[in-house]
Design an enzyme around this catalytic site. Structure first.
Site, PDB file in Angstrom:
ATOM      1  NE  ARG A  68      38.518 -27.544 -13.005  1.00 54.54           N
ATOM      2  CZ  ARG A  68      38.529 -28.148 -14.200  1.00 54.54           C
ATOM      3  NH1 ARG A  68      38.536 -27.429 -15.313  1.00 54.54           N
ATOM      4  NH2 ARG A  68      38.532 -29.451 -14.301  1.00 54.54           N
ATOM      5  CD  GLU A 128      31.993 -30.890  -6.188  1.00 52.91           C
ATOM      6  OE1 GLU A 128      31.767 -29.903  -6.916  1.00 52.91           O
ATOM      7  OE2 GLU A 128      33.035 -31.563  -6.257  1.00 52.91           O
ATOM      8  CB  ALA A 142      -0.885  -0.014   1.233  1.00 53.00           C
ATOM      9  NE  ARG A 185      27.013 -23.437 -15.171  1.00 55.35           N
ATOM     10  CZ  ARG A 185      25.765 -23.232 -15.571  1.00 55.35           C
ATOM     11  NH1 ARG A 185      24.966 -22.447 -14.891  1.00 55.35           N
ATOM     12  NH2 ARG A 185      25.311 -23.816 -16.648  1.00 55.35           N
ATOM     13  CD  GLU A 227      32.603 -26.832 -13.917  1.00 54.20           C
ATOM     14  OE1 GLU A 227      32.972 -26.415 -12.829  1.00 54.20           O
ATOM     15  OE2 GLU A 227      33.073 -27.850 -14.454  1.00 54.20           O
TER      16      GLU A 227
END
Ligand SMILES: Cc1cc2nc3c(=O)[nH]c(=O)nc-3n(C[C@H](O)[C@H](O)[C@H](O)COP(=O)(O)OP(=O)(O)OC[C@H]3O[C@@H](n4cnc5c(N)ncnc54)[C@H](O)[C@@H]3O)c2cc1C
Ligand code: FES
Ligand code: FES
Length: 1346
Positions: free
Chosen positions: A897, A819, A364, A929, A1278
């Protein structure tokens, strides 16, 4: 004690609540004022199609349609609303329609359900019911909407998987733009075929661009919709507005039937909370632990809903919803003379970006005023326009103006406790008055303002002399404020350059902020006050000139600064290689087959973990977590909690029957902290009770005493104290010293990249069911890692793994977040269930999930790069530091990585990369990811950009020059064969029209001072395999039943990525049967054991090969029967084999060959192969606000021979949008003491519908078979995420153009995400100079870069 409170305590005196759900009457005699519609639907009515994503109105997963009949106007109103905020008690005599009510797979699908599914707009499906219901409500009101209506309808819906494009494409078929025939006349030149044609003359026969066939869609027939229940209609007509009261455990709901009663009740209960839309109060109760014993609900009182047009303006009853107010104002704008509508237009401008439609439908106008939030979007307009408020108590009314005296402090006003707000008058503007409103927020759609402003100026007739000036700002103090001093100074002055200068320097002095102010962004917010005034200044100049007043002309290159942002409907192209002609239709490999669960997801029939029906004796668990980042636990007192209603028991470390040591790789964590806590959110214990509410309330009553220790929060603090986990990884190749000697130039740089919350729409959830004998337990868990859950639960329970079964049907998204971190919940739930020997369930609230489960690692990269004058990079020394948090989790592999991607796609002869894992007191960060790859690559793209900028060369030339070639080898000595990146690059350049774009951008930037465009093309090379070699294995189990149906199980889990669909396609091809004969029920540890997590993009490769292996075994066993009866059916061969006593069950296994890298010798293969892609993006930056538009993106991705182009393109787009969030939008804020401050969709913004690039082309590289994976396909989950870095570097390109205007050139630091704040601050100009940042170290900031 007053009567109401007494009633409440003895539970008597409640009225009956009557409403209808999906046409069925519901009568509730004990409606609890604190219960939401969502909980009621899911728990009481078992309607689990409506999902819980956030409980704060920010995600839309809970959207339902509410229909009311208005006796006065005799109209039916249909509105999408958030069930998570709708109080159950507010629903008397309304009809609720949920996703189950409009269609089902078994009965009949509604076109809205069918089209989202068939257009591939549902991946994990958790957002789908909400999106379906938003669309459904729109179509109930407007059967043929425009695309802009569709976009508006989705302002309050989020999807984390799809990238939104397919949802819009599917629903475009309902719109005016989508074609009169909904695409059914396609073959005959239907209008829908336009825009999907091949670009750049690509007309080869085997190139397909349509992922679905709208010709299949069932037409929408509005006459077939669910009708408003006739019984409800007669109930409404037969009943006058009546007073209602409902008593709950802690609160009483009083719904007065008249203004007099409302005023009387407010007099009697001055501390009662007034609730209309509950969009503010609902949040206070849920997240701020507020208890309101008496709630007054005046939503239906006529005086509070009336709209009156007067000579001065329009008077809105305080309970008018924002949607209604918007509709009234829009109509007024169309009918009134232009000079009267300036204020209305300003209100409408604010409403355009005010929350989502579901909120606007219930919130409102009075609620917005009375909440008195300092970042209210309407209050600055109301103040600048000096709106009048009518306040009343039982003794009478008074009228007050909304001026600088109205707000008296943070969330305080002059309204007395006994008073209520009855109405607000929004005035017409006067001749010579100009009004503008601005809202600047991190995300355009459904976001809270950073700074919000409204400005009004009135001139002496026919002149440019300022007679009145109001400058209202939100986000600059504890209340909405007027810049009174500045406004007063400018009275009587002429609207020109001098006034502008004075206004800016005065505003800079007046609109100050403490450097420690909540919300941070202090420099940015201060700059915005000036920038927005400048926009107003230019806008007014234009308007004055239009009226013939002689003022300076706005310079043509400044005009774009005055443009109001209007979103453009996105368009898209998808290109993929069609399957060869003549291939059997039963062989779906390579075809764009729909996700197998999509229809069920769209109807709400798909069962997620928390949709499993309640067990009869089930209990609910709530976690007790640490409020300190680093502390010794001195004592835990659960005595108060144990006495609270419904509590069954409390669980602490001493209750763990097995081992308290846990962790996915190293056992360096505890199931329940006993002596020390090392992050805020560290799990200390749990409370188990009969309901969620009881468990959560009791958990808050557990008292813990701490002895605080100094926390380490940021990477910089960890570096300063050398707080690292071991080992420190190094990859080195070539001769670094010689490389730097050879270099013509050496450059050093650094950048920080923020973390990212997974924001899977379904939070972590576990249901543990003890089996009653031999320590057996069955757990339903939303996890990517069934086997890890099994082994850690068994370890905590002290039983062998063979007693624990983990079952995963599907997840509502995972993205790496499920994971390993799921086990921190599932172990605790298992311990509690084991102790009580009863089923126990827990689904984390969104704020808990964000607080305790960690996310993507923040990274800091420092580099030294040596290069030749040609741009060729010859030496690179780079160090990465990740904020690992309070345990190792998977951080070492994440860092590895990052290092394996430190050169992205560039050949560097002499290179060294080092990775440091910073041990800090944040919740342990984890897989997300890309798993460190995006962080590694972003830093490399940054040094490439620096090299280009320092040489003054185009960045794309430096990138191309350094790009790998076939046969090159990486820093870890892996040779690149079957290299396709160069092909992707060339196709992307061509498809994006790079050269022409660059030329037109340069022209645009010359012609515009305050908006700049930028362009970037960025490659990616992503290695496929788990870097931990042993994980590269998978299993499958296939049963053929005697009726010919096949039950397929494999080690992977379904989280929306379409893995099960692809696996069925694989099995179908190998067995030579249609997919319809094959079923996957779930993933479970008692069918396929010792599974690797569904991660690393490798699940289709690994599980696909295992499925192929099992199916080949079965196919061989059936071959004799096929040969014997070649004309027979599959069922005949199966039956014959069965009667011949052939084993019709087989398992399959696969391990990736030839892997094994050794860091010490820098030798051995890390990856099985690489996925490649290139993306080119163009953006436009508003240099004054830092906002940017994603104009265009072209992605070319090598996915080998796609197993399923619809799913693969869905993965590319979804990953791209997640990357876009990572690099431009999503920002986690932590306090210097390590408290996460962003814990929900209100404060943490993931991309919404409006963030899609306006033009998006995705092309899957043709003729690129991959001999290393199943049916020549490649991994896709990924790799495309990093391609969104093209947006980041396009923004950087645009900022460079803005900086050039201020004489700045060369490399500059831009950290990720490129938020509006960072962009604005980097576009240094005269306004930023007036707002210098405070000296670091002289203050304690609200949030720190971790
Ligand atoms: C997801 C989400 C997004 C949002 N986005 C925005 C946004 O973009 N911009 C923005 O400004 N706000 C935003 N808000 C805040 C909120 O929606 C608004 O402030 C809204 O207008 C509140 O109205 P309501 O009817 O829901 O209030 P309620 O929660 O019902 O009540 C709010 C307060 O107002 C008081 N009140 C209400 N009516 C009266 C009355 N007649 N007399 C006396 N007191 C009264 C109540 O006692 C209570 O304290 C958002 C909220 C959510 C949950
Ligand atoms: S659950 Fe209601 S909006 Fe998110
Ligand atoms: S499909 Fe939208 S959140 Fe998963």
């Amino acid at each position: 004690m007053d009567a109401t409170v007494a009633d409440m305590q003895n539970g008597s005196g409640s009225d009956e609540l009557v409403f209808f759900v999906n046409g069925k009457k519901v009568v509730e005699r004990y409606a609890d004022p604190e219960m939401t519609l969502l909980i009621y639907l899911r728990r009481k009515l078992g309607l689990t199609g409506t999902k819980l994503g956030c409980a704060e109105g920010g995600c839309g997963a809970c959207t339902v349609m509410i229909s009311r009949y208005e006796p006065n106007t005799q109209k039916l109103i249909h509105q999408a609303v958030n069930a998570c905020l709708a109080p159950l008690c507010s629903l008397h005599l309304v009809a609720v329609v949920t996703v189950e009510g409009i269609g089902s797979v078994a009965r009949k699908l509604h076109p809205v359900q069918e089209r989202i599914a068939k257009a591939h707009g549902s991946q994990c499906g958790f957002c789908t019911p909400g999106i379906v219901m938003s669309m459904y409500a729109l179509l109930r009101n407007k059967p043929t909407p425009r695309m802009s209506d569709v976009e508006e309808a989705f302002h309050g819906n989020l999807c984390r998987c799809t990238g939104y494009r397919p949802i819009l494409e599917g629903y475009k078929t309902f719109t005016v733009e989508g074609g009169c025939c909904g695409g059914r006349g396609r073959e005959n030149g239907c209008c829908m075929t336009s825009g999907k044609d091949f670009e750049n003359g690509d007309t080869d026969d085997d190139r397909a661009s349509s992922l679905f066939n709208p010709g299949e869609f069932v037409p929408l027939d509005p006459t077939q919709e669910v009708i408003f229940p006739p019984e409800l209609m007669s109930l409404i007509k037969g009943q006058r507005l009546c007073s209602l009261r409902f008593h709950g455990e802690r609160a009483t709901w009083l719904q007065p039937n008249s203004l007099q009663e409302f005023l009387r009740l407010k007099w009697e209960h001055p501390n009662a909370r007034v609730v209309v839309g509950n969009t503010e109060v609902g949040i206070e109760v849920k997240f701020k632990n507020m208890v309101y014993p008496v709630i007054l609900a005046p939503a239906y009182i006529p005086e509070l809903n009336t709209v009156t047009h007067t000579d001065e303006g329009i008077v809105f009853g305080a309970a008018c919803t924002l949607s209604h107010m918007g509709a009234v104002l829009r109509q007024a704008v169309e009918t009134l003379p232009p000079h009267k509508i300036e204020v209305f237009l300003a209100v409408l401008e604010q409403l355009r970006w005010f929350a989502g439609l579901q909120i606007r439908n219930v919130a409102a106008v009075g609620g917005n005023v009375m909440t008195a939030s300092p970042i209210s979007d309407l209050n600055p307009v109301f103040m600048a326009a000096r709106c009048k408020l009518t306040l009343m108590d039982k003794d009478g009314a008074r009228v007050v103006r909304m001026d600088e005296g109205f707000f008296t402090g943070y969330r305080k006003t002059i309204v007395r406790p006994q008073e209520v707000l009855v109405s607000i008058e929004i005035p017409h503007s006067r001749k010579n008055q100009f009004v503008s409103a601005f809202k600047q927020s991190p995300r355009r759609e459904d976001d809270i303002s950073t700074v919000t402003a409204a400005m009004s100026v009135t001139f002496a007739p026919g002149t440019d002399v300022v007679e009145e000036l109001s400058l209202g700002y939100g986000g600059m103090a504890a209340t909405t404020v007027l810049a009174k001093r500045t406004a007063d100074r400018l009275l009587g002055r002429r609207w020109g350059e001098e006034l502008l200068q004075e206004a800016c320097s005065s505003l800079a002095g007046e609109m100050t902020l403490d450097p420690s102010a909540p919300g941070s962004m202090v420099t940015y917010r201060r700059t915005l006050t000036l920038s927005l005034f400048y926009k107003f200044y230019l806008t007014v100049l234009q308007k004055l000139r239009k009226q013939g007043v002689m003022v300076d002309e706005v310079r043509p290159d400044c005009l774009s600064a005055t443009e109001i942002y209007h979103p453009q409907t996105p368009s898209s192209v998808q290109v993929y290689q069609a399957v060869p002609q003549g291939r059997s239709l039963d062989d779906t490999v390579g075809r764009p087959m729909m996700h197998l669960s999509a229809l069920k997801q769209a109807t709400g029939e798909a069962v997620y973990c928390d949709d499993v029906p309640l067990y009869e004796n089930e209990l609910y668990l709530a976690l007790v977590t640490s409020s300190k980042a680093h502390a010794n636990i001195l004592s835990i007192d659960a005595s108060a909690a144990e006495q609270m209603p419904g509590v069954a028991c409390c669980v602490f470390a001493a209750d763990i029957p097995g081992s308290n040591a846990t962790g996915p790789v190293q056992y360096d964590e505890t199931v329940l902290a006993d002596k020390q806590v090392t992050c805020v959110g560290h799990i200390i214990g749990a409370v188990v009770a009969d309901t969620q509410l009881h468990a959560q309330r009791a958990a808050k009553a557990v008292k813990i005493q701490y002895e605080e220790l100094k926390p380490i929060v940021t990477i910089q603090e960890a570096i300063a104290t050398q707080s690292f986990y071991q080992p420190i990884r190094t990859i080195q190749k070539g001769d670094l010293e010689a490389g730097f000697k050879q270099a013509d130039h050496i450059l050093e740089g650094e950048m920080h990249m923020g973390g990212q919350e997974h924001f899977y729409l379904e939070t972590n959830v576990t249901l543990a069911v003890p089996r009653g004998e031999d320590g057996e337990m069955e757990l339903f868990v939303s996890t990517q890692s069934a086997s890890k859950s099994q082994s850690l639960v068994a370890k905590a329970l002290g039983v062998p793994a063979n007693r624990v079964v983990i079952r995963v049907k599907r997840m509502g998204g995972g993205f790496g977040g499920k994971e390993s971190r799921t086990t921190i919940l599932s172990t605790v739930v298992a311990v509690a269930a084991n102790r009580l020997k009863r089923p126990v369930r827990c689904m984390l609230d969104r704020d808990e999930d964000m607080l305790i489960t960690g996310g993507r690692h923040p990274f800091y990269g420092k580099y030294k790069v040596g290069f030749l004058s040609s741009g060729k990079v010859v030496a690179l020394d780079v160090s990465y530091y990740s904020n690992t948090g309070n345990s190792m989790d998977l951080s070492l592999s994440v860092m590895e990585r990052a290092l394996f991607h430190m050169e992205n796609s560039y050949s560097v002869a002499n290179v060294r990369g080092r990775g440091f894992l910073c041990r800090t007191n944040l919740a342990s960060n984890t897989a997300f990811r890309g798993f460190g790859g995006p962080q590694g690559m972003l830093v490399s793209e940054n040094w490439v950009t620096d090299v280009a900028q320092s040489l003054g060369m185009p960045a794309e030339e430096v990138r191309r020059l350094n790009l790998y070639m076939e046969g090159d080898s990486t820093p870890y000595n892996q040779v690149l064969d079957r290299f396709t990146l160069d092909r992707c690059w060339d196709e992307c350049l061509a498809r994006s029209g790079y050269k022409e774009r660059r030329a037109s951008i340069e022209l645009y930037n010359r012609q515009n001072r305050w908006t700049k465009r930028g362009l970037a093309i960025v490659p990616t090379k992503f290695g496929i395999s788990f870097t931990a070699v042993f994980l590269n294995q998978a299993g499958a189990l296939v049963h053929i039943y005697t009726d010919g149906s096949v039950l397929l199980t494999h080690g992977g889990t379904e989280m929306g990525q379409g893995l099960h669909t692809k696996m069925v396609q694989v099995a179908s091809r190998v067995l030579g049967i249609p997919c319809s004969k094959i079923h996957i029920s779930e993933t479970s540890t008692n069918t396929v054991p010792n599974t690797s997590p569904t991660a690393a993009s490798a699940s289709s490769d690994l599980n696909g090969a295992a499925v192929q292996n099992a199916c080949e075994t079965l196919a061989q066993r059936l071959e004799p029967y096929r040969t014997k009866n070649p004309k027979g059916l599959w069922e005949d061969w199966v039956r014959a084999a069965y009667f011949d006593r052939v084993n019709l069950s087989a398992n399959g296994f696969y391990k990736t060959p030839d892997l094994g890298y050794d860091f010490a010798s820098n030798s051995g293969r890390v990856f099985n192969y690489y996925s490649y892609g290139v993306s080119c993006s163009e953006v436009e930056v508003d240099c004054l606000t830092g906002a940017h538009k994603n104009l265009s993106t072209t992605v070319v991705m090598d996915v080998g021979h796609s197993l399923n182009p619809a799913i693969d393109i869905g993965q590319v787009e979804g990953a791209f949008m997640q990357g876009l969030g990572l690099f431009t939008l999503e920002e986690l804020h932590y306090s210097p003491r390590g408290v996460l401050l962003t814990r929900g969709p209100g404060s943490y913004k993931i991309p919404a519908f409006g963030d899609i690039p306006t033009h998006l082309t995705v092309s899957l590289l043709r003729d690129a078979p991959n001999d290393k994976a199943i049916f020549a396909s490649k991994a896709v989950g990924e790799p495309p995420l990093f391609l969104a870095a093209s947006i980041f570097f396009a923004i950087k390109d645009a900022i460079s153009a803005a900086r050039a205007e201020s004489g700045l050139s060369g490399p500059f630091r831009l950290d990720s995400p490129a938020s509006a704040e960072r962009i604005r601050n980097a576009c240094a100009d005269q306004f930023t100079k007036l707002c210098p940042p405070a000296e670091p170290g002289t203050f304690t900031p609200w949030s720190v870069q971790v």
